[in-house]
Design an enzyme around this catalytic site. Sequence first.
Site, PDB file in Angstrom:
ATOM      1  N   ALA A  73       0.700  -1.375   0.018  1.00 23.93           N
ATOM      2  CA  ALA A  73      -0.104   0.172  -0.139  1.00 23.93           C
ATOM      3  C   ALA A  73       0.852   1.132  -0.153  1.00 23.93           C
ATOM      4  O   ALA A  73       0.581   2.282  -0.531  1.00 23.93           O
ATOM      5  CB  ALA A  73      -0.996   0.005   1.301  1.00 23.93           C
ATOM      6  N   THR A  74       1.914   1.256   0.646  1.00 21.34           N
ATOM      7  CA  THR A  74       2.794   2.504   0.681  1.00 21.34           C
ATOM      8  C   THR A  74       3.301   2.857  -0.751  1.00 21.34           C
ATOM      9  O   THR A  74       3.194   4.007  -1.240  1.00 21.34           O
ATOM     10  CB  THR A  74       4.020   2.249   1.660  1.00 21.34           C
ATOM     11  OG1 THR A  74       3.544   1.953   2.945  1.00 21.34           O
ATOM     12  CG2 THR A  74       4.820   3.598   1.762  1.00 21.34           C
ATOM     13  N   ASN A 153      -6.729   2.752  10.419  1.00 21.27           N
ATOM     14  CA  ASN A 153      -5.994   1.910  10.887  1.00 21.27           C
ATOM     15  C   ASN A 153      -5.948   1.513  12.580  1.00 21.27           C
ATOM     16  O   ASN A 153      -5.701   0.638  13.203  1.00 21.27           O
ATOM     17  CB  ASN A 153      -4.439   1.621  10.424  1.00 21.27           C
ATOM     18  CG  ASN A 153      -3.874   2.971  10.191  1.00 21.27           C
ATOM     19  OD1 ASN A 153      -4.433   3.713   9.544  1.00 21.27           O
ATOM     20  ND2 ASN A 153      -2.799   3.147  10.870  1.00 21.27           N
ATOM     21  N   GLN A 181      -6.720  -1.579   5.245  1.00 22.50           N
ATOM     22  CA  GLN A 181      -7.344  -2.317   6.389  1.00 22.50           C
ATOM     23  C   GLN A 181      -8.793  -2.984   6.250  1.00 22.50           C
ATOM     24  O   GLN A 181      -9.303  -3.488   6.993  1.00 22.50           O
ATOM     25  CB  GLN A 181      -7.653  -1.516   7.542  1.00 22.50           C
ATOM     26  CG  GLN A 181      -6.174  -0.790   8.105  1.00 22.50           C
ATOM     27  CD  GLN A 181      -5.323  -1.755   8.867  1.00 22.50           C
ATOM     28  OE1 GLN A 181      -6.104  -2.920   9.311  1.00 22.50           O
ATOM     29  NE2 GLN A 181      -4.024  -1.679   8.855  1.00 22.50           N
ATOM     30  N   SER A 201      -3.190  -4.452   0.664  1.00 21.65           N
ATOM     31  CA  SER A 201      -1.939  -4.933   1.269  1.00 21.65           C
ATOM     32  C   SER A 201      -2.384  -6.536   1.587  1.00 21.65           C
ATOM     33  O   SER A 201      -3.232  -6.685   2.319  1.00 21.65           O
ATOM     34  CB  SER A 201      -1.328  -4.152   2.178  1.00 21.65           C
ATOM     35  OG  SER A 201      -0.036  -4.706   2.258  1.00 21.65           O
ATOM     36  N   ALA A 202      -1.419  -7.473   0.947  1.00 25.59           N
ATOM     37  CA  ALA A 202      -1.712  -8.722   1.319  1.00 25.59           C
ATOM     38  C   ALA A 202      -1.369  -9.126   2.806  1.00 25.59           C
ATOM     39  O   ALA A 202      -2.135  -9.948   3.484  1.00 25.59           O
ATOM     40  CB  ALA A 202      -0.684  -9.635   0.690  1.00 25.59           C
ATOM     41  N   HIS A 203      -0.461  -8.452   3.611  1.00 23.62           N
ATOM     42  CA  HIS A 203       0.109  -8.859   4.867  1.00 23.62           C
ATOM     43  C   HIS A 203      -0.957  -8.287   5.779  1.00 23.62           C
ATOM     44  O   HIS A 203      -0.941  -8.727   6.986  1.00 23.62           O
ATOM     45  CB  HIS A 203       1.266  -8.346   5.047  1.00 23.62           C
ATOM     46  CG  HIS A 203       1.401  -6.946   5.479  1.00 23.62           C
ATOM     47  ND1 HIS A 203       1.566  -6.527   6.648  1.00 23.62           N
ATOM     48  CD2 HIS A 203       1.501  -5.704   4.700  1.00 23.62           C
ATOM     49  CE1 HIS A 203       1.675  -5.063   6.785  1.00 23.62           C
ATOM     50  NE2 HIS A 203       1.854  -4.814   5.408  1.00 23.62           N
ATOM     51  N   THR A 242      11.547  -7.436 -11.503  1.00 19.05           N
ATOM     52  CA  THR A 242      11.300  -8.940 -11.636  1.00 19.05           C
ATOM     53  C   THR A 242       9.988  -9.279 -10.923  1.00 19.05           C
ATOM     54  O   THR A 242       9.727  -8.860  -9.569  1.00 19.05           O
ATOM     55  CB  THR A 242      12.517  -9.528 -11.452  1.00 19.05           C
ATOM     56  OG1 THR A 242      13.470  -9.127 -12.019  1.00 19.05           O
ATOM     57  CG2 THR A 242      12.175 -11.135 -11.388  1.00 19.05           C
ATOM     58  N   CYS A 326       3.334   2.095  12.534  1.00 22.10           N
ATOM     59  CA  CYS A 326       4.276   2.992  11.938  1.00 22.10           C
ATOM     60  C   CYS A 326       4.805   4.057  12.710  1.00 22.10           C
ATOM     61  O   CYS A 326       5.956   4.537  12.336  1.00 22.10           O
ATOM     62  CB  CYS A 326       3.726   3.483  10.620  1.00 22.10           C
ATOM     63  SG  CYS A 326       3.081   2.178   9.500  1.00 22.10           S
TER      64      CYS A 326
END
Length: 394
Positions: A73-74, A153, A181, A201-203, A242, A326
């Site tokens: 996301a960043t 968040n 989120q 974002s996946a995490h 890549t 963060c």
Amino acid sequence: MKELIYLDNNATTKIMDEVWDAMVPYFIHNYANASSVYHSMGREANGAIEKARLQVARSLNCQPKEIFFNSGATESINTVLKGIYKNYKSKGNHIITVKTEHKAVLETLLQLEKEGAFVTYLDVDHTGKIDLSVLEEHITAQTILVCIMAANNETGYIHPIQEIAMLCKDKDCLYFCDATQYIGKIPLDLGQIPIDILCLSAHKMHGPKGIGALFIRRKSKPIQISALITGGGQENGFRAGTYNVPNIVGLGSAITHMQHHERDFEHTIQLREYLENALSKIPATYIHAKTASRLPNTTSICFKHLLASELMTHCPQLALSSGSACVSGTRDPSHVLLAMGVSKEDALATVRFSISRLTTKEEVETTTRLITEAVTKIRQNSPIWQLFQAGLIT
Ligand code: PLP
């Protein structure tokens, strides 16, 4: 060592077994470069990427060609804000956002202000809510972008994204929604909500770190966003580098599994209710944005007259957060809580608990016991608490 009780799921989540199993073959068996389409291994890796793109598109109800993979996301936020400003500044230099956005948005906009952008930072009320009529008033012919997140968040506050998207559409202004989120916790249908640009974002949904996706709606007048990272022409020249095949496969798998597990959030809501009810019994304690529409897994609680950092140090068995991950590590109070009108002292006394579908009732019970004991102990030795009890401070 005793197992940690992990209630910091808005910072990041544990990878699901199913997601990990889907990724492993792309580390050890098929390690090909997905751009090497002249051999079968490369083509198979490429096919895995396209499958993941389809999985993301299906879960959001959009077209696969509207999905671009990147590092998270960043990166999406930087790409969109810088890319939109670069391409649309001849039309207008005005961008609208909210004071409670993620630092990735606020810091990037600060940089753009130095380059000539004019940014409106909308105020919020004590729950985190913006006034839609104020947003409407601010949109002018100079406004090139409205940037408002789906869910906060820190507090879990959910913005009315359907209304915001409709308003932007009526005003012919682009709407960028940071849904980092939100996605994976609440279904979002891009066929119904006319958001122009969205990131995830996946995490944050039990997938791997360092991978995300950007949705850019295909329109008759195409949205112009320049690539932030140039090079080998991957992602149609939009994002070079890549391909991280295992991570992309992990994102596709995580978003698909989260769709199947959405009903687990009933369980999350019940655990949060238990946690909030139990912790509210501690004197001089309150919950931020309690009455607002919130993410089912998040609660942000102020234990007045102590420091959240001290409370967390007293509970080494718990993984919690003060403010957003963060900004943890700095002693600055949360900009989100300050914008909501919370005092500096109360902001520094606030702890965020973020549950996941893996959290158990026993873990929540232990958490309430440990927090209650720690708050009581800290306050016993606190002169400020004694002043409060004597009615000398509020
Ligand atoms: N936006 C929001 C609302 C977030 O919560 C976060 C992460 O904390 C980000 C953006 C940044 O996400 P990433 O870690 O994928 O760069």
